[in-house]
Scaffold this active site. Structure first.
Site, PDB file in Angstrom:
ATOM      1  N   SER A   1       0.845  -1.201   0.000  1.00  0.00           N
ATOM      2  CA  SER A   1       0.000   0.000   0.000  1.00  0.00           C
ATOM      3  C   SER A   1       0.875   1.243   0.000  1.00  0.00           C
ATOM      4  O   SER A   1       1.674   1.453   0.923  1.00  0.00           O
ATOM      5  CB  SER A   1      -0.891   0.012   1.237  1.00  0.00           C
ATOM      6  OG  SER A   1      -1.416   1.319   1.399  1.00  0.00           O
TER       7      SER A   1
ATOM      8  N   HIS B   1      -1.312  -1.215  -4.193  1.00  0.00           N
ATOM      9  CA  HIS B   1      -2.578  -0.828  -3.561  1.00  0.00           C
ATOM     10  C   HIS B   1      -2.565   0.682  -3.328  1.00  0.00           C
ATOM     11  O   HIS B   1      -1.631   1.216  -2.712  1.00  0.00           O
ATOM     12  CB  HIS B   1      -2.709  -1.597  -2.245  1.00  0.00           C
ATOM     13  CG  HIS B   1      -4.010  -1.395  -1.545  1.00  0.00           C
ATOM     14  ND1 HIS B   1      -5.146  -2.123  -1.856  1.00  0.00           N
ATOM     15  CD2 HIS B   1      -4.365  -0.577  -0.530  1.00  0.00           C
ATOM     16  CE1 HIS B   1      -6.135  -1.747  -1.061  1.00  0.00           C
ATOM     17  NE2 HIS B   1      -5.689  -0.803  -0.250  1.00  0.00           N
TER      18      HIS B   1
ATOM     19  N   ASP C   1      -4.555   3.815  -1.775  1.00  0.00           N
ATOM     20  CA  ASP C   1      -5.603   4.191  -0.820  1.00  0.00           C
ATOM     21  C   ASP C   1      -6.036   5.631  -1.050  1.00  0.00           C
ATOM     22  O   ASP C   1      -5.308   6.570  -0.712  1.00  0.00           O
ATOM     23  CB  ASP C   1      -5.072   4.041   0.607  1.00  0.00           C
ATOM     24  CG  ASP C   1      -4.974   2.587   1.016  1.00  0.00           C
ATOM     25  OD1 ASP C   1      -5.965   1.860   0.850  1.00  0.00           O
ATOM     26  OD2 ASP C   1      -3.899   2.181   1.504  1.00  0.00           O
TER      27      ASP C   1
ATOM     28  N   MET D   1      -8.414   8.533   0.059  1.00  0.00           N
ATOM     29  CA  MET D   1      -9.225   8.949   1.218  1.00  0.00           C
ATOM     30  C   MET D   1      -9.668  10.386   1.033  1.00  0.00           C
ATOM     31  O   MET D   1      -8.888  11.226   0.571  1.00  0.00           O
ATOM     32  CB  MET D   1      -8.394   8.839   2.494  1.00  0.00           C
ATOM     33  CG  MET D   1      -7.822   7.450   2.735  1.00  0.00           C
ATOM     34  SD  MET D   1      -6.969   7.393   4.319  1.00  0.00           S
ATOM     35  CE  MET D   1      -6.284   5.734   4.251  1.00  0.00           C
TER      36      MET D   1
ATOM     37  N   HIS E   1      -8.299   1.577  -3.993  1.00  0.00           N
ATOM     38  CA  HIS E   1      -9.233   1.394  -2.877  1.00  0.00           C
ATOM     39  C   HIS E   1      -9.820   2.760  -2.540  1.00  0.00           C
ATOM     40  O   HIS E   1      -9.146   3.611  -1.963  1.00  0.00           O
ATOM     41  CB  HIS E   1      -8.449   0.802  -1.693  1.00  0.00           C
ATOM     42  CG  HIS E   1      -9.252   0.621  -0.450  1.00  0.00           C
ATOM     43  ND1 HIS E   1      -8.664   0.343   0.769  1.00  0.00           N
ATOM     44  CD2 HIS E   1     -10.586   0.664  -0.211  1.00  0.00           C
ATOM     45  CE1 HIS E   1      -9.603   0.215   1.694  1.00  0.00           C
ATOM     46  NE2 HIS E   1     -10.779   0.425   1.125  1.00  0.00           N
TER      47      HIS E   1
ATOM     48  N   MET F   1     -11.812   5.038  -0.432  1.00  0.00           N
ATOM     49  CA  MET F   1     -12.445   5.265   0.879  1.00  0.00           C
ATOM     50  C   MET F   1     -13.040   6.664   0.831  1.00  0.00           C
ATOM     51  O   MET F   1     -12.533   7.613   1.441  1.00  0.00           O
ATOM     52  CB  MET F   1     -11.394   5.122   1.989  1.00  0.00           C
ATOM     53  CG  MET F   1     -11.034   3.678   2.251  1.00  0.00           C
ATOM     54  SD  MET F   1      -9.477   3.529   3.146  1.00  0.00           S
ATOM     55  CE  MET F   1      -8.342   3.636   1.773  1.00  0.00           C
TER      56      MET F   1
ATOM     57  N   MET G   1     -11.637  -5.058   5.353  1.00  0.00           N
ATOM     58  CA  MET G   1     -10.840  -4.140   6.171  1.00  0.00           C
ATOM     59  C   MET G   1     -10.623  -4.781   7.532  1.00  0.00           C
ATOM     60  O   MET G   1     -11.583  -5.064   8.251  1.00  0.00           O
ATOM     61  CB  MET G   1     -11.566  -2.797   6.343  1.00  0.00           C
ATOM     62  CG  MET G   1     -11.536  -1.875   5.134  1.00  0.00           C
ATOM     63  SD  MET G   1      -9.900  -1.539   4.444  1.00  0.00           S
ATOM     64  CE  MET G   1      -8.968  -1.028   5.866  1.00  0.00           C
TER      65      MET G   1
ATOM     66  N   GLY H   1      -8.541   4.447   7.369  1.00  0.00           N
ATOM     67  CA  GLY H   1      -8.168   5.847   7.550  1.00  0.00           C
ATOM     68  C   GLY H   1      -6.673   6.041   7.757  1.00  0.00           C
ATOM     69  O   GLY H   1      -6.122   7.046   7.343  1.00  0.00           O
ATOM     70  N   PHE H   2      -6.041   5.056   8.357  1.00  0.00           N
ATOM     71  CA  PHE H   2      -4.627   5.212   8.691  1.00  0.00           C
ATOM     72  C   PHE H   2      -3.886   3.895   8.557  1.00  0.00           C
ATOM     73  O   PHE H   2      -4.471   2.828   8.797  1.00  0.00           O
ATOM     74  CB  PHE H   2      -4.483   5.722  10.137  1.00  0.00           C
ATOM     75  CG  PHE H   2      -5.206   7.011  10.367  1.00  0.00           C
ATOM     76  CD1 PHE H   2      -4.625   8.231  10.019  1.00  0.00           C
ATOM     77  CD2 PHE H   2      -6.498   7.006  10.887  1.00  0.00           C
ATOM     78  CE1 PHE H   2      -5.309   9.429  10.189  1.00  0.00           C
ATOM     79  CE2 PHE H   2      -7.191   8.202  11.064  1.00  0.00           C
ATOM     80  CZ  PHE H   2      -6.595   9.415  10.715  1.00  0.00           C
TER      81      PHE H   2
ATOM     82  N   GLY I   1      -0.589   1.443   9.757  1.00  0.00           N
ATOM     83  CA  GLY I   1       0.117   1.163  11.002  1.00  0.00           C
ATOM     84  C   GLY I   1      -0.750   0.774  12.184  1.00  0.00           C
ATOM     85  O   GLY I   1      -0.292   0.794  13.321  1.00  0.00           O
TER      86      GLY I   1
ATOM     87  N   ASP J   1      -6.831  -6.124   4.259  1.00  0.00           N
ATOM     88  CA  ASP J   1      -6.179  -4.821   4.292  1.00  0.00           C
ATOM     89  C   ASP J   1      -6.189  -4.259   5.702  1.00  0.00           C
ATOM     90  O   ASP J   1      -7.243  -3.915   6.232  1.00  0.00           O
ATOM     91  CB  ASP J   1      -6.950  -3.894   3.330  1.00  0.00           C
ATOM     92  CG  ASP J   1      -6.302  -2.538   3.162  1.00  0.00           C
ATOM     93  OD1 ASP J   1      -5.204  -2.328   3.686  1.00  0.00           O
ATOM     94  OD2 ASP J   1      -6.916  -1.692   2.481  1.00  0.00           O
ATOM     95  N   GLY J   2      -4.998  -4.160   6.290  1.00  0.00           N
ATOM     96  CA  GLY J   2      -4.870  -3.523   7.600  1.00  0.00           C
ATOM     97  C   GLY J   2      -4.177  -4.426   8.606  1.00  0.00           C
ATOM     98  O   GLY J   2      -4.677  -5.504   8.929  1.00  0.00           O
ATOM     99  N   GLY J   3      -3.006  -4.025   9.049  1.00  0.00           N
ATOM    100  CA  GLY J   3      -2.299  -4.765  10.085  1.00  0.00           C
ATOM    101  C   GLY J   3      -1.721  -6.091   9.622  1.00  0.00           C
ATOM    102  O   GLY J   3      -1.453  -6.967  10.447  1.00  0.00           O
TER     103      GLY J   3
ATOM    104  N   SER K   1       2.688  -0.486   6.145  1.00  0.00           N
ATOM    105  CA  SER K   1       3.842  -0.167   6.986  1.00  0.00           C
ATOM    106  C   SER K   1       4.832  -1.322   7.071  1.00  0.00           C
ATOM    107  O   SER K   1       6.040  -1.084   7.155  1.00  0.00           O
ATOM    108  CB  SER K   1       3.390   0.265   8.380  1.00  0.00           C
ATOM    109  OG  SER K   1       2.396  -0.585   8.869  1.00  0.00           O
TER     110      SER K   1
HETATM  111  C1  DX5 Z   1      -6.088   1.800   5.781  1.00  0.00           C
HETATM  112  C2  DX5 Z   1      -5.700   1.455   4.358  1.00  0.00           C
HETATM  113  C3  DX5 Z   1      -4.675   0.387   4.272  1.00  0.00           C
HETATM  114  C4  DX5 Z   1      -3.397   0.723   4.967  1.00  0.00           C
HETATM  115  C5  DX5 Z   1      -2.759  -0.548   5.442  1.00  0.00           C
HETATM  116  O1  DX5 Z   1      -7.209   2.610   5.801  1.00  0.00           O
HETATM  117  O2  DX5 Z   1      -6.815   1.028   3.587  1.00  0.00           O
HETATM  118  O3  DX5 Z   1      -4.425   0.009   2.933  1.00  0.00           O
HETATM  119  O4  DX5 Z   1      -2.499   1.424   4.169  1.00  0.00           O
HETATM  120  O5  DX5 Z   1      -1.635  -0.184   6.168  1.00  0.00           O
HETATM  121  P1  DX5 Z   1      -0.929  -1.159   7.187  1.00  0.00           P
HETATM  122  O6  DX5 Z   1      -0.457  -2.339   6.411  1.00  0.00           O
HETATM  123  O7  DX5 Z   1       0.150  -0.307   7.735  1.00  0.00           O
HETATM  124  O8  DX5 Z   1      -1.971  -1.539   8.211  1.00  0.00           O
HETATM  125 ZN    ZN Z   2      -6.531   0.033   1.491  1.00  0.00          ZN
END
Ligand code: DX5
Ligand code: ZN
Length: 240
Positions: A28, A53, A55, A57, A86, A88, A157, A162-163, A165, A195-197, A218
Site C-alpha cells: 500500500s 494498492h 488508498d 481517502m 481502494h 475510501m 478491512m 483511515g490510517f 500502522g 487490508d490492515g495490520g 507499513s
Molecule cells: C487503511 C488502508 C490500508 C493501509 C494498510 O485505511 O486502507 O491500505 O495502508 O496499512 P498497514 O499495512 O500499515 O496496516
Molecule cells: Zn486500502
C-alpha cells in the site's frame, strides 16, 4: 511495455480463481515516502509484488486525506504493476471514471458509501476493469450477499480505515473464513483481499484463513528487506 501479469488480471475478470494462483502481495502506497513517490513505486516493482494498492481517502468517509487521480496518473508511467485502487470516499459513483482514466486496473468501493452497488459494479465492468467491494470491520460479511455473485474482489478491512500502522482486528479472521465458505457454497469467483495490520506476526493467520491477496503498508515500506518480506508472504499457504 506492460507486464503480462497486469494484462492477465484485467482480461480474465471473474475467472482469476480458476488458475489456483499463489497468494498475491499488494504493497500500500499509503506507507511510502510521498516526497519520493516514483522511487517508492519502483521499490514495490523491484520486489516480487503483484499489485500496487492505492488508498484514496476523502476526509469524509474516513478521517484522513491522501491523493487523487492526478497523483495516480503521475505514477502510472513509473510502474507496471496492477493498480488496485481502494476508494475510501463518499459518493464513489461520482469518481470511478476519473480513477480509471488515471490508470486503475481494479476499483474497490465501500459497501457503506454507496446505495446503488450493482449499477456501480456494472459501470466498472463496462470499462473492463475489476470491481471490488469493501467492508469496514463493523459491517457483517453477510450484508454483501446480494453483490457477491458480481464482484471480482472483496476487500476485508481488518482495521478501521483511515490510517496505516494500526493493529489487526482479530475478528477479521472469522470474516475471511465466512467469505471462503460462501464462495465455495455458491460457486462464486471473487478473490478475498485483506487490508490492515498485515505483517510478519499476523500473516500466517490471515493467509491460513483463506486470503488471496495481502495488502501491506507499513510492514512492507518499513522492512529492512522489502523483497524478502514479499517472498515470505508469497510462500504462505491459503487454507482454500
Ligand atoms: C487503511 C488502508 C490500508 C493501509 C494498510 O485505511 O486502507 O491500505 O495502508 O496499512 P498497514 O499495512 O500499515 O496496516
Ligand atoms: Zn486500502
Amino acid at each position: 511495455m506492460e507486464k503480462p501479469g497486469r494484462e492477465r488480471h484485467v482480461f480474465v475478470r471473474n475467472r482469476v480463481m480458476e488458475t489456483n494462483h499463489p497468494i498475491l502481495v499488494a504493497p500500500s502506497l499509503l506507507a511510502a515516502n510521498f516526497a519520493f513517490l516514483a522511487d517508492e513505486v519502483r521499490k514495490t516493482e523491484a520486489s516480487d509484488s503483484d499489485w500496487l494498492h492505492l488508498d484514496v481517502m476523502d476526509g469524509h468517509f474516513v478521517p484522513n486525506l491522501t491523493f487523487g487521480p492526478a497523483v495516480i496518473a503521475a505514477i502510472r508511467p513509473h510502474c507496471n504493476l496492477f493498480f488496485d485502487v481502494h476508494l475510501m470516499v463518499d459518493r464513489p459513483s461520482e469518481l470511478v471514471e476519473d480513477y480509471i482514466v488515471a490508470g486503475a486496473d481494479a476499483i474497490t468501493f465501500h459497501w457503506e458509501a454507496e446505495v446503488h452497488h450493482h449499477r456501480l459494479i456494472q459501470r466498472i465492468h463496462a470499462k473492463n476493469k475489476l470491481a471490488g467491494i469493501s467492508i469496514v470491520p463493523s459491517t457483517s460479511v453477510d450484508s454483501l450477499l446480494s453483490v457477491l455473485p458480481y464482484v471480482d474482489l472483496v476487500l476485508v478491512m481488518s482495521v478501521n480505515p483511515g490510517f496505516g500502522g494500526q493493529s489487526y482486528i482479530s475478528e477479521s479472521t472469522a470474516r475471511i473464513k465466512r467469505l471462503v465458505e460462501l464462495r465455495s457454497q455458491f460457486g462464486w469467483k471473487y478473490q478475498i483481499s485483506v487490508d490492515g495490520g498485515v505483517n510478519s506476526t499476523t500473516m500466517v493467520e490471515v493467509a491460513g484463513a483463506g486470503a488471496d491477496i495481502l495488502v501491506t503498508g507499513s510492514a512492507f515500506f518499513g522492512a529492512k528487506d522489502p523483497a524478502g518480506f514479499v517472498r515470505q508472504l508469497k510462500s504462505l499457504r491459503r487454507s482454500s
